[in-house]
Design an enzyme around this catalytic site. Structure first.
Site, PDB file in Angstrom:
ATOM      1  CE  LYS A 191      -1.840   3.005   1.967  1.00  0.00           C
ATOM      2  NZ  LYS A 191      -1.837   4.497   1.668  1.00  0.00           N
ATOM      3  N   GLY A 244       6.961   5.122   8.371  1.00  0.00           N
ATOM      4  CA  GLY A 244       6.142   6.329   8.442  1.00  0.00           C
ATOM      5  C   GLY A 244       6.219   6.949   9.822  1.00  0.00           C
ATOM      6  CB  SER A 245       4.053   9.441  11.436  1.00  0.00           C
ATOM      7  OG  SER A 245       2.802   8.799  11.584  1.00  0.00           O
ATOM      8  CB  THR A 246       6.137   7.920  16.148  1.00  0.00           C
ATOM      9  OG1 THR A 246       7.538   7.929  15.833  1.00  0.00           O
ATOM     10  CG2 THR A 246       5.944   7.213  17.479  1.00  0.00           C
ATOM     11  N   GLY A 249       2.505   4.335  13.302  1.00  0.00           N
ATOM     12  CA  GLY A 249       3.112   3.076  13.707  1.00  0.00           C
ATOM     13  C   GLY A 249       2.463   2.499  14.951  1.00  0.00           C
ATOM     14  CD  GLU A 266      12.557   4.057   8.915  1.00  0.00           C
ATOM     15  OE1 GLU A 266      12.450   5.043   9.685  1.00  0.00           O
ATOM     16  OE2 GLU A 266      12.548   4.142   7.688  1.00  0.00           O
ATOM     17  CB  CYS A 300      12.624   8.810   8.917  1.00  0.00           C
ATOM     18  SG  CYS A 300      13.632   7.607   8.008  1.00  0.00           S
ATOM     19  CD  GLU A 401       9.978  12.711  11.948  1.00  0.00           C
ATOM     20  OE1 GLU A 401      10.826  12.129  11.260  1.00  0.00           O
ATOM     21  OE2 GLU A 401       8.921  12.171  12.340  1.00  0.00           O
TER      22      GLU A 401
END
Length: 498
Positions: A191, A244-246, A249, A266, A300, A401
């Site tokens: 995706k 992607g973003s925390t 995740g 990651e 990242c 971030e």
């Protein structure tokens, strides 16, 4: 750099507003709902194409296709067969590299010189995993219980893999997810981000040409909230790999609880770059700058917390400012562009809000931060690279971030102090250190809490070297032999011989 081809002509030939269907079970198909998403060039605001707005029903079809392939024809492929296919994919991608890079550049803005420059890494990944396909094996275990027993292990593919990738590196991210799955005998439903879905569809076509059986690799386009969420929670997906973003995740980790699927994450970072007082300043300045400004800060591992020894801070900031001002901002298809656009207007506004926050909290804006105006910037999401001085560790720009071209310079006095401050973050993805002292380098690499630490360099990534974060930057590794083990289950076999 001079291009050997007309990048704009190639871009026009690839995308002129047409519909680009998604790829499921060996066929290019629309979404079952018939809905589409617009794909926009972030440098101009012009529509490139439309793609299906895939939803849960489309994910279900793709996962079913991946399951049939895993239990059917693909299960009969030997490691040597899988190796051959990966090598053919590598050859086809190398042959079509210019086209893939143009697609990536118009889709997400990274300058063409940088996408072209990723060739060795991406093709190298495919060939590395091809080599590993025939090197996977179990172990014979000398039995300590009885001499009449034999024990050994086998390594078997986990099954169907759901791969969810971001928009900032579609070529590399696609291969980093798909290649180890193919090497180990898994099947994949990919995706891509709705902001940059076009190149993964081209890669799917090349994989089909390379002989990948129907259903082994599927690409479902759509939003994260719809297609991505269903893929993460799908009961027949055995493993999810996500970059992607925390925050996303964490959502994916929660979604995998019901069927206890394996998950590799990651995630985000707020990486420290530490410039010691003995550093080679001339060498460190461009590396420290591009540790953040590469892809306009949308990476990242961006070394956006720049700790500089107090003795050299003024000299370093001056050199950094001069370097930032020298960078050419423009459309990624132009060979002389250093910094392309941000991915969309929403992200651009978000970065501007961080810049305003830095000023409100008392940081000093040395240069940049504004939008360039006039042709060729009209309609694009461009920002000038920003440098902040007088930054404190508790400021928002030093803690969160940003994902934009913003550097925060923070002075330090001792190595013990800067190590503690560098580690005082929820993230632990990467770090950089500049020093001429080998003892300092060894001491600090041991003490810095990050998944990757670079000394007198930054951004180096090799297919054979594991990559991944600590703390809220995720868990699991991509790259190296360790990466492949995450796609395998270990089975213990016991045999009574008497």
């Amino acid at each position: 750099m001079t291009l050997s081809f007309d990048s704009r002509k190639m871009a026009d030939a690839l995308y002129t507003g047409q519909f680009c269907p998604m790829f499921i079970d060996g066929a290019f198909v629309p979404a079952q709902s018939g809905e589409v998403l617009d794909v926009v060039d972030p440098a101009s605001g012009h529509q490139l194409a439309t793609v299906p707005r895939g939803g849960a029903a489309d994910v279900d079809v793709a996962v079913a296709a991946a399951r049939r392939a895993f239990e059917g024809e693909w299960s009969k492929f030997t490691p040597y067969d899988r190796q051959e296919i990966l090598l053919r994919i590598a050859d086809l991608m190398e042959k079509n590299w210019d086209m893939l890079c143009v697609s990536d550049t118009v889709d997400m803005g990274l300058p063409i010189t940088r996408t072209l420059g990723n060739k060795r890494r991406v093709i190298g990944m495919l060939r590395f995993y091809a080599g590993q396909a025939t090197a996977l094996h179990g172990d014979y275990i000398e039995n300590s219980v009885s001499q009449s027993m034999i024990s050994y292990t086998t390594r078997e593919p986990v099954g169907v893999v759901g791969a969810i990738i971001p928009w900032n590196a579609p070529i590399a991210a696609s291969i980093w997810k798909i290649a180890p799955a193919l090497a180990t005998g898994c099947t994949v439903v990919l995706k891509p981000s709705e902001d940059a879905p076009l190149t993964p569809l081209l890669i799917a076509k090349l994989m089909q040409e390379a002989g990948v059986p129907d259903g082994v690799v599927n690409v479902v386009t759509g939003t994260g909230a719809e297609a991505g969420a269903r893929l993460a929670a799908h009961p027949d997906v055995n493993k999810v790999v996500f970059t992607g973003s925390t925050a996303t995740g964490q959502t994916i980790a929660r979604a995998g609880v019901d069927n206890l699927k394996r998950i590799t994450l990651e995630l985000g970072g707020k990486s420290p770059m530490i410039i010691c007082k003995d550093a080679d300043i001339a060498k460190a300045i461009p590396v420290a700058a591009m540790a953040v400004y590469a892809h306009s800060g949308q990476i990242c591992i961006a070394g956006s917390r720049l700790f500089v020894a107090r003795e050299i801070q003024d000299e370093f900031i001056q050199g950094l400012s001069e370097f930032a001002k020298s960078l050419k901002i423009g459309h990624g298809l132009d060979a002389d562009t250093d910094l392309g656009p941000l991915i969309n207007a929403q992200q651009t506004s978000k970065v501007e809000a961080y810049i305003a926050s830095g000023q409100e909290e008392g940081a000093r804006l040395i240069t940049g931060g504004g939008r360039p105006s006039g042709d060729p910037y009209d309609g694009g999401n461009f920002l000038r690279p920003a440098i902040f001085a007088d930054v404190r560790d508790d400021m928002k720009i030093a803690r969160e971030e940003i994902f934009g071209p913003v550097v925060s310079v923070l002075p330090f006095d001792t190595l013990d102090e800067v190590t503690a401050r560098a580690n005082a973050t929820q993230y632990g993805l990467a770090a950089g250190i500049f020093t001429r002292d080998l003892g300092t380098a060894h001491k600090m690499t041991k003490r810095i809490k990050a998944g990757s630490v670079w000394v007198n360099m930054y951004h180096a990534i090799d297919p054979a070297v594991p990559f991944g974060g600590l703390k809220m930057s995720g868990y699991g590794k991509e790259g190296g032999v360790e990466h492949l083990q995450a796609y395998l289950d270990t089975k213990a076999v016991w045999i009574q011989t008497e």
